[in-house]
Each structure stands twice: as structure tokens, then as C-alpha cells.
Design a protein around this motif. Structure first.
Motif, PDB file in Angstrom:
ATOM      1  N   VAL A  79       0.863  -1.174   0.000  1.00 16.35           N
ATOM      2  CA  VAL A  79       0.000   0.000   0.000  1.00 16.35           C
ATOM      3  C   VAL A  79       0.901   1.226   0.000  1.00 16.35           C
ATOM      4  CG1 VAL A  79      -1.813   1.294   1.198  1.00 16.35           C
ATOM      5  CG2 VAL A  79      -1.793  -1.205   1.322  1.00 16.35           C
ATOM      6  N   TYR A 138      -1.013   7.581  -7.146  1.00 12.95           N
ATOM      7  CA  TYR A 138      -1.827   6.362  -7.255  1.00 12.95           C
ATOM      8  C   TYR A 138      -2.251   6.075  -8.687  1.00 12.95           C
ATOM      9  CZ  TYR A 138      -5.198  10.132  -6.457  1.00 12.95           C
ATOM     10  OH  TYR A 138      -5.860  11.327  -6.498  1.00 12.95           O
ATOM     11  N   THR A 146       0.670   0.425  -9.677  1.00 15.96           N
ATOM     12  CA  THR A 146      -0.388  -0.582  -9.810  1.00 15.96           C
ATOM     13  C   THR A 146      -0.542  -1.395  -8.520  1.00 15.96           C
ATOM     14  OG1 THR A 146       1.177  -2.133 -10.765  1.00 15.96           O
ATOM     15  CG2 THR A 146      -0.088  -0.792 -12.309  1.00 15.96           C
ATOM     16  N   CYS A 147      -0.376  -0.715  -7.389  1.00 14.37           N
ATOM     17  CA  CYS A 147      -0.677  -1.370  -6.109  1.00 14.37           C
ATOM     18  C   CYS A 147      -1.743  -0.527  -5.414  1.00 14.37           C
ATOM     19  CB  CYS A 147       0.579  -1.469  -5.237  1.00 14.37           C
ATOM     20  SG  CYS A 147       1.333   0.120  -4.865  1.00 14.37           S
ATOM     21  N   ASP A 148      -2.255  -1.048  -4.297  1.00 13.29           N
ATOM     22  CA  ASP A 148      -3.229  -0.275  -3.516  1.00 13.29           C
ATOM     23  C   ASP A 148      -2.600   1.042  -3.053  1.00 13.29           C
ATOM     24  OD1 ASP A 148      -5.099  -2.216  -3.808  1.00 13.29           O
ATOM     25  OD2 ASP A 148      -5.098  -2.902  -1.719  1.00 13.29           O
ATOM     26  N   PHE A 149      -3.438   2.045  -2.927  1.00  8.99           N
ATOM     27  CA  PHE A 149      -2.926   3.355  -2.534  1.00  8.99           C
ATOM     28  C   PHE A 149      -3.911   4.086  -1.641  1.00  8.99           C
ATOM     29  CE2 PHE A 149       0.611   6.152  -3.621  1.00  8.99           C
ATOM     30  CZ  PHE A 149       1.473   5.296  -4.277  1.00  8.99           C
ATOM     31  N   GLN A 150      -3.370   4.843  -0.719  1.00 10.62           N
ATOM     32  CA  GLN A 150      -4.190   5.804   0.015  1.00 10.62           C
ATOM     33  C   GLN A 150      -3.575   7.179  -0.212  1.00 10.62           C
ATOM     34  OE1 GLN A 150      -5.260   5.060   4.087  1.00 10.62           O
ATOM     35  NE2 GLN A 150      -5.694   2.900   3.759  1.00 10.62           N
ATOM     36  N   MET A 160      -3.767  -6.415  -2.665  1.00  6.08           N
ATOM     37  CA  MET A 160      -4.445  -7.135  -3.755  1.00  6.08           C
ATOM     38  C   MET A 160      -4.422  -8.650  -3.543  1.00  6.08           C
ATOM     39  SD  MET A 160      -2.817  -4.569  -6.455  1.00  6.08           S
ATOM     40  CE  MET A 160      -3.105  -5.314  -8.039  1.00  6.08           C
ATOM     41  N   ASN A 201      -7.022  -0.937  -5.238  1.00  9.27           N
ATOM     42  CA  ASN A 201      -8.008  -0.053  -4.612  1.00  9.27           C
ATOM     43  C   ASN A 201      -7.313   1.222  -4.171  1.00  9.27           C
ATOM     44  OD1 ASN A 201     -10.215  -1.694  -4.953  1.00  9.27           O
ATOM     45  ND2 ASN A 201     -10.106  -2.603  -2.909  1.00  9.27           N
ATOM     46  N   VAL A 224      -7.854   4.721  -1.922  1.00 12.76           N
ATOM     47  CA  VAL A 224      -8.643   5.488  -0.951  1.00 12.76           C
ATOM     48  C   VAL A 224      -8.180   6.928  -1.068  1.00 12.76           C
ATOM     49  CG1 VAL A 224      -9.014   5.882   1.518  1.00 12.76           C
ATOM     50  CG2 VAL A 224      -8.962   3.544   0.610  1.00 12.76           C
TER      51      VAL A 224
END
Lengths: 181, 245, 356
Positions: free
Chosen positions: B45, B57, B61-65, C200, C209, C211
Motif C-alpha cells: 500500500v 496512485y 499498480t498497487c493499492d494506494f491511500q 491485492m 483499490n 482510498v
């Protein structure tokens, strides 16, 4: 009927704790209870007071102008709260530390040398339990047996203090019985 | 013949919004290559800052906040504490990290939070349009220091890596740059080391990367590199400031 | 289950654990520090996370980060601390993450005092942070209710993917009452794989995803706000809660009051009833959504002459009461703040006056 008890004294006299034991005992006997501490600057060494409300039905206001009873452990507490106690209420006065009286003729003044008794029992620290025991012996708000049981439960993490406090319970009660004689 | 050069899997196909000559693209790529090489993309993340990299983001290509200005280390702390199995990195600029977010980065580093911070230092606020940063050099002209940074008034530029290296908690603190190919190779090694420490649950890592901002410096990309080498590198010395061993 | 005598603050901490929330970040502030003290030993016992952050600002974002992972998370604070967290609350609402905030209100503005107050009504119900967002706000009037509301807050936060605030006051936090804990919540956060940064791998997906709260395109941002509005409208339909009291009588005065203040009012209503003076009361249990219809209908009762909002603030909820009564009856306000809670006697006197 709703009954309110004001416990008051110096910070460090175990006011909040003895009030909690009474609330606990009343809860065990099936009453609705509320324990309302004074919190804030006075927590740090000054005057501490705590109200316990005991009722057969749902308790409304946590704010009570005139408590039914008062347990005063020091002089400022007596002077502050004695005037607001309801007529017929008990005013317990820790006479070791308080040279004066409530000045009220319509209350049940209970003069107990709480600190002297506590020292005799073995530790001044048990003064709060002596006063609680005397107060309950007179007011009969809860059974002495329930109170003893709750003292034991509240000290369940410091079991070695239980015998001392049982003795304090005994002497506190005795002091009231002796007064009557 | 096999491919000799390709886009890391951890980078998306999107075109970046970065200005010509900006080094964010290089740093993104280094991070992405490291993520690929360590095989952690699917449990990573990233945390985007407020600043030029706010849209990071879109490029990974990974999750991001996405954090509020300066708060990425606090968010990373929240993530890492509740999901220690995730690999977490923050990507922050100098306004974000060294100004508004100084409290968060110091405390996260001092708690030894097990995440990686990529700290891109180009001595100026980029996104908001070239204002003075805590890392702006003495005499450097910006839109809020038109006569040049006056150190009598606003003090000397903050050496973030040195500041964090002074903390007693074990950490990996290093200052790198991407001004020259050899710097880039070094920087990648440092980033890989930082991610590896995290995977080993060893320590907090901060990789400060001396970077350029041709647009806000008012220089060409080539001039920018020259200016950075001559002005920034002597003050912000490159090298490992602290290792956890 | 056996009743236990517990301080409000400690009961709130325990309730969160029983709601399956094992993540707590906080910064100490009177009069709610007992929550942190309690959870500093309870969380490790149950394998949960306890972390004292460096400031309420940072704590707000620790909550954001954790909730962005789809994990149940909460914090507790008091007024000035909630002001500092309000930035994060706005972000969390925008990013549509579930989280629970408990505000044990103390007197304000500024440092104010540490005694009970309801001065943060506007902050909780009308914003606090920037932008168009709402919190679902629940206001307990007893320790038991605080426990129940905390336990309900988590599924509600997840249902709406929106922060929920429990708005108590210093007295609710500090007093002890017998508490009976409901059964542990068995529900788990659902659908988090659709949006949360769970990694993932854990959701066997190839799609990252994100946020986030930055929407530079005006249309996209407007659409986000419409989505949020739709959620708040749904809350207004589905989540309004209130307790009517003495509402079947032919009351001359209708009180609207919540939290600790409503308990004082209840005693006043009971005492006045003995005098033959009937007063009705609506106690909002949710402050947003507000029980507008119930208040409007109760105000419309033929016997009712006046509606009075009684609150421990200088007239905040009264604006919502006026909005609900819609001019049907005069709306009055009575209150005190600074830490002194009005006594039943004071309230009775005020009511007698309004009842004339």
C-alpha cells in the motif's frame, strides 16, 4: 424512594473508592445506582467529593442539589455540604479531624472519630472503610453482609488488605452501636 | 533476443503529469522496480502526499491511500499497526514532510514504525507554485522569498535525514540523489535496502532523494541538474546516515 | 449477564472490544483519558492494537489509514482534541471510510474547562471539518446507552461507509452506573474488498483499490457530493432515533433535550407531574439525523403552548428544534454551560415560567 449520599474529604482519603463500594453493594441488592465523582483540578490533592444515588426505580438527574446524607471526612467538606443535606438525613462527622459540628438540629449527626479508629485497626488508610461501615450501620441503606462481601470483592486484587479492612468494617459498625448505648 | 528494457509491473500505463525534466518519474520507476524485484506488489500500500506526487496512485499498480498535507506517516502508522503483513511506503515532498508534516515524520521514525518513506527534496514547493520550503537554500529565490531565502528571518534549510538520524531508535536513514546515472544506481540500492528492512520487520527507513524542479527553479532541465549539483549537494551530503545494525 | 458497575469511559472502551473493534489510537485529554488507560491494558489482552499517538492530528490520520484498510477502528477524545481531528474526519467522510469517534465533551470554547458541556453540538452535527459532509451522531444519556450505542456505531459506520460520532459529555464519561453488556457483535465488516486497501493478494484481485479525497474534475466532485448526500438522506429515513417521555399527557410545554441534560429534565418532568403540571419531552438519541417529524408532531399537540430546547450550551440544538417545529409553536431555549449542569429545581422553575 431515591437516596443520595455525598462522600467528601481530602484527595487521598479514599472518598471515591468507599463511595464506589456503597454503589456496588446497592447494585448487588438490586437497586438502580449512580456514582458521580467530582473530577478536575480538585482531584489533584484538594477536596474530593462523590455522590452515590440509590433508587428503586430508574434514576433521572445525576445532579442533586440536596443530598439526603453526608459523610464528611474533613472540615471543609462538612462546612460546604452540611447546609444542603435534607432534613432527617445523616451527617457523619469524622471527629478526629473536625472539631466543629454541623450546626443543624434537623439532621441525624453521627460523630465518629474515624481516623483514631482506623489507626487502632492498624492503618490510617482504612479510614474510608471505617466511615463507610459506620454510615451503613446507621443508615441501613444496604445490609452489612452485602457491604462486607463487596469490600472483599473490591480488594480482590490486593487480598492481603482484606483482613485489615474487615477489621475496619467491624470497628466502624461497633462505633455506631456503642454510640447508641 | 529477450527484452532489455521494459516498464515495471508496478507502474501503470498512464502518462504522468510531471513537468519536463522533473525527476519524480525516475524515482517512481526506482520504487516500482524494487517492488517488482521483491515481489511484494500485491501486498503493498502506497501513500500519496499532498504536493506534486498527489496523483501517484495513478502511476503505480498497487493499492494506494492519499493523505492530507503532511499526514502520510500517521496514515502509514495506522495501516501498518492494523495490518502488519502489508508493505507500506509513503512518498512525500519537502513541503509535505519537512514543513507541515514534521511532527508526524519524527514521531513515526521515533516509534520505529516499520514502513518506508521516500522523501523527495527539491528545495521548493512544487504543486502550489514554487513557494519557499524548509529545505530552500540560503539566497534561493522563490515566489515567497523573492529576494532569496533570508536565513536571518527564517533560519537555515533543514537537513531532514540528519535530523532523523539523531533519534536513538534504530532506523535506516540515507540521503541519495537522481542527478546522475551513478546516483540513480545508488538510490535504487538504498530504496531496495529500505523495503528489505521492512519485509524483515526490522525498522523504519527514510530515503531522502535530492531532486530537481526545473519549472519552479526557472531553469532548463540540464541547468537544473547543474544547479542541484553545485548548490544542493554540498549542503545535503549524500550517503548513509544511519543503519539499523 | 451479570451487571457490572463501570465508569462510562471504561465501559465505552470495553464496548468497542465487544463490537469486534480491536484497533484503538488516541491522545490523552481530560475528561476521557480513562478510555486510553483502560484500553492500554485491555487491547493487549485481546490481541488488539493500542497506540498513543503524538497528537490528535496524527491520531485522526492513524484512524484514516486503518479504516482505509477496512479494519474496525475507533478513537476517543474531548472537544479541543476533536477540533484537531476534524480535518481527518472530513477526509474520512470524503473517502467514505467507516470509523467511530467518541467525543466526551468538555466546556469550551478554547481550552474552556474540563467539566461536562454540550457545546460541541454544532461541531458534531453541522460539520466541524470542511466541506459538505455529515456524521451520524448518537447521544447517550446513560452508561448503559453509551455501551449500546458504541456497539451499534461500528455496523452503522460500515453500512454507510461514513464516520459515526458518539457525543457524550464529561458526566457520561466520568460517572459509574451498572452496565449489562450485550452479546458480542458477530458481524464483520463486509464489502471491504470493493474499496479498501487490503492488499491485492488478500482479495485475489488485479485491480488496485485507491482510498482518496482529491477530485479535481468539477463533475466528478459534484457526483461524489451527490453520493454522500444520498447517504445522508438515507440516514434521515432509516436511522432517526428518539425517546418520547410523558408524551401521552396533555402537556403544556414540550421539552427537547438530550444526553445528561435530558436526565435532569426527566426528573423535572416527574416532579412537575406531581404538582399537576404536565410537560412532555422528546429526547433525540440521534442528533444527526434529527427527529424532526417527531418533534413537529409533538409540538402540534393541541395542549402544547411552547416548545423549549434545554441544553448545556448557549442555544445550538434550539436551531434544529426551530427547524423542526416550523413555526407551529414558539420555540424557546434554556441552558447553561461552563460545566455547571442545571439542577432539576432550576429546570422546573424555567418550565413553570414557560408554562404560564
Amino acid at each position: 424512594m431515591q437516596k443520595e449520599v455525598m462522600f467528601a474529604g481530602f484527595g487521598g482519603q479514599g472518598i471515591l473508592f468507599s463511595a464506589k463500594i456503597l454503589a456496588h453493594a446497592a447494585m448487588e441488592e438490586g437497586y438502580e445506582v449512580m456514582w458521580i465523582p467530582s473530577y478536575g483540578p480538585e482531584m489533584r490533592g484538594g477536596t474530593a467529593y462523590c455522590m452515590v444515588i440509590i433508587s428503586e426505580k430508574h434514576i433521572g438527574s445525576p445532579i442533586v442539589k440536596n443530598p439526603m446524607h453526608l459523610v464528611a471526612m474533613n472540615r471543609p467538606s462538612l462546612e460546604k455540604f452540611a447546609p444542603v443535606v435534607k432534613p432527617e438525613g445523616i451527617v457523619l462527622i469524622n471527629s478526629t479531624l473536625i472539631p466543629v459540628r454541623s450546626g443543624r438540629s434537623d439532621v441525624d449527626e453521627l460523630v465518629i472519630p474515624v481516623n483514631d479508629i482506623a489507626i487502632k485497626v492498624g492503618s490510617l488508610k482504612s479510614a474510608n472503610i471505617v466511615a463507610l461501615s459506620s454510615f451503613v450501620a446507621r443508615s441501613k441503606l444496604v445490609k452489612m453482609e452485602t457491604l462486607r462481601h463487596c469490600v472483599e470483592e473490591e480488594f480482590s486484587k490486593k487480598t492481603k488488605l482484606i483482613p485489615l479492612n474487615m477489621k475496619a468494617m467491624e470497628e466502624g459498625e461497633k462505633a455506631v452501636v456503642n454510640l447508641k448505648e | 533476443m529477450g527484452k532489455t528494457f521494459e516498464k515495471p509491473e508496478a507502474l501503470s500505463d498512464a502518462h504522468t503529469h510531471y513537468c519536463p525534466g522533473c525527476t519524480h518519474g525516475i524515482i517512481h520507476r526506482l520504487v516500482a522496480e524494487v517492488i517488482d524485484e521483491l515481489g511484494v506488489r500485491k501486498r503493498t500500500v502506497g501513500i500519496a502526499p499532498v504536493g506534486c506526487a498527489v496523483l501517484a496512485y495513478n502511476y503505480f499498480t498497487c493499492d494506494f491511500q492519499e493523505a492530507a498535507h503532511g499526514r502520510a506517516p500517521a496514515m502509514a502508522t495506522g495501516i501498518k499497526r492494523v495490518r502488519p503483513d502489508l508493505i507500506v511506503f509513503t512518498y512525500q515532498g519537502d513541503g509535505d514532510l519537512a514543513s507541515i508534516g514534521m511532527g508526524e515524520i519524527i514521531h513515526a521514525a521515533n516509534r520505529g514504525e516499520k514502513f518506508v518513506t521516500i522523501f523527495v527534496n527539491n528545495a521548493v514547493y512544487g504543486m502550489t507554485g514554487g513557494q519557499m520550503a524548509p529545505t530552500t537554500m540560503p539566497g534561493q529565490r522563490t515566489t515567497t522569498s523573492p529576494a532569496g531565502r533570508n536565513v536571518e528571518e527564517v533560519g537555515m534549510p533543514i537537513k531532514v535525514a540528519n535530523l532523523l538520524a539523531a533519534l536513538q531508535t534504530p532506523a535506516y536513514i540515507t540521503r541519495q540523489s537522481v542527478l546522475k546515472p551513478k546516483h540513480i544506481i545508488q538510490a535504487k540500492k538504498a530504496i531496495k535496502k529500505a523495503f528489505t528492512y521492512q519485509i524483515e520487520k526490522k525498522c523504519f527507513s527514510l530515503v531522502e532523494v535530492i531532486s530537481t524542479c526545473p519549472t519552479n527553479w526557472g531553469l532548463t532541465p540540464v541547468e537544473s541538474i547543474k544547479w542541484a549539483e553545485e548548490t544542493l549537494l554540498p549542503y545535503y551530503e549524500l550517503g548513509e546516515l544511519k543503519t539499523p545494525e | 449477564m451479570r451487571k457490572v458497575l463501570m465508569k462510562g469511559n471504561e465501559a465505552i472502551g470495553e464496548a468497542a472490544i465487544r463490537a469486534g473493534c480491536l484497533n484503538y489510537f488516541a491522545y490523552p485529554i481530560t475528561p476521557q483519558s480513562e478510555v486510553a488507560e483502560y484500553l492500554s491494558h485491555r487491547m493487549p489482552e485481546v490481541g488488539g492494537v493500542f497506540l498513543q499517538g503524538e497528537s490528535e492530528v496524527a491520531v485522526g490520520y492513524m484512524i484514516f489509514g486503518a479504516s482505509g484498510c477496512g479494519e474496525r477502528v475507533f478513537t476517543t477524545s474531548s472537544s479541543p482534541g476533536i477540533s484537531l481531528m476534524s480535518e481527518a474526519i472530513s477526509y474520512i467522510a470524503s473517502a467514505q471510510c467507516p470509523a467511530v469517534f467518541v467525543n466526551i465533551i468538555r466546556g469550551g470554547p478554547g481550552l474552556g474547562g474540563i467539566l461536562p458541556s454540550q457545546g460541541d453540538y454544532f461541531q458534531a452535527t453541522k460539520g466541524g471539518g470542511h466541506g459538505d459532509y455529515r456524521l451520524l451522531v448518537m447521544a447517550p444519556a446513560s452508561v448503559q446507552e453509551a455501551v449500546e450505542m458504541v456497539m451499534e456505531a461500528f455496523p452503522l459506520a460500515e453500512k454507510y461507509r461514513n464516520p459515526v460520532m458518539i457525543l457524550g459529555d464529561g458526566l457520561i464519561g466520568q460517572m459509574m452506573e451498572p452496565v449489562e453488556f450485550p452479546e458480542h457483535l458477530s458481524s464483520k465488516p463486509t464489502n471491504k474488498d470493493d474499496w479498501a486497501t487490503t492488499g491485492m493478494d488478500t482479495r485475489k484481485s488485479d485491480k488496485p483499490n485507491v482510498v482518496k479525497t482529491l477530485f479535481l474534475d468539477a463533475k466528478v466532485l459534484n457526483n461524489l457530493n451527490l453520493t454522500l448526500k444520498a447517504k445522508y438522506d438515507r440516514m434521515k429515513k432509516e436511522e432517526v432515533r428518539y425517546e418520547p417521555y410523558n408524551i401521552d399527557s396533555d402537556y403544556k410545554v414540550l421539552i427537547v433535550s438530550y444526553g445528561t441534560m435530558s436526565r435532569v429534565c426527566k426528573t423535572a418532568v416527574d416532579n412537575l407531574k406531581e404538582e399537576g403540571f404536565e410537560v412532555g419531552m422528546i429526547r433525540p438519541q440521534t442528533l444527526f439525523p434529527f427527529p424532526e417529524t417527531a418533534i413537529n408532531e409533538a409540538a402540534g399537540k393541541k395542549s402544547c403552548k411552547t416548545v423549549v430546547s434545554i441544553e448545556m450550551s448557549m442555544g445550538q440544538m434550539v436551531e434544529d428544534v426551530e427547524r423542526s417545529v416550523l413555526g407551529k409553536r414558539p420555540v424557546e431555549w434554556y441552558g447553561k454551560c461552563g460545566g455547571e449542569v442545571p439542577t432539576p429545581e432550576e429546570v422546573m422553575e424555567v418550565l413553570r415560567e414557560f408554562g404560564k
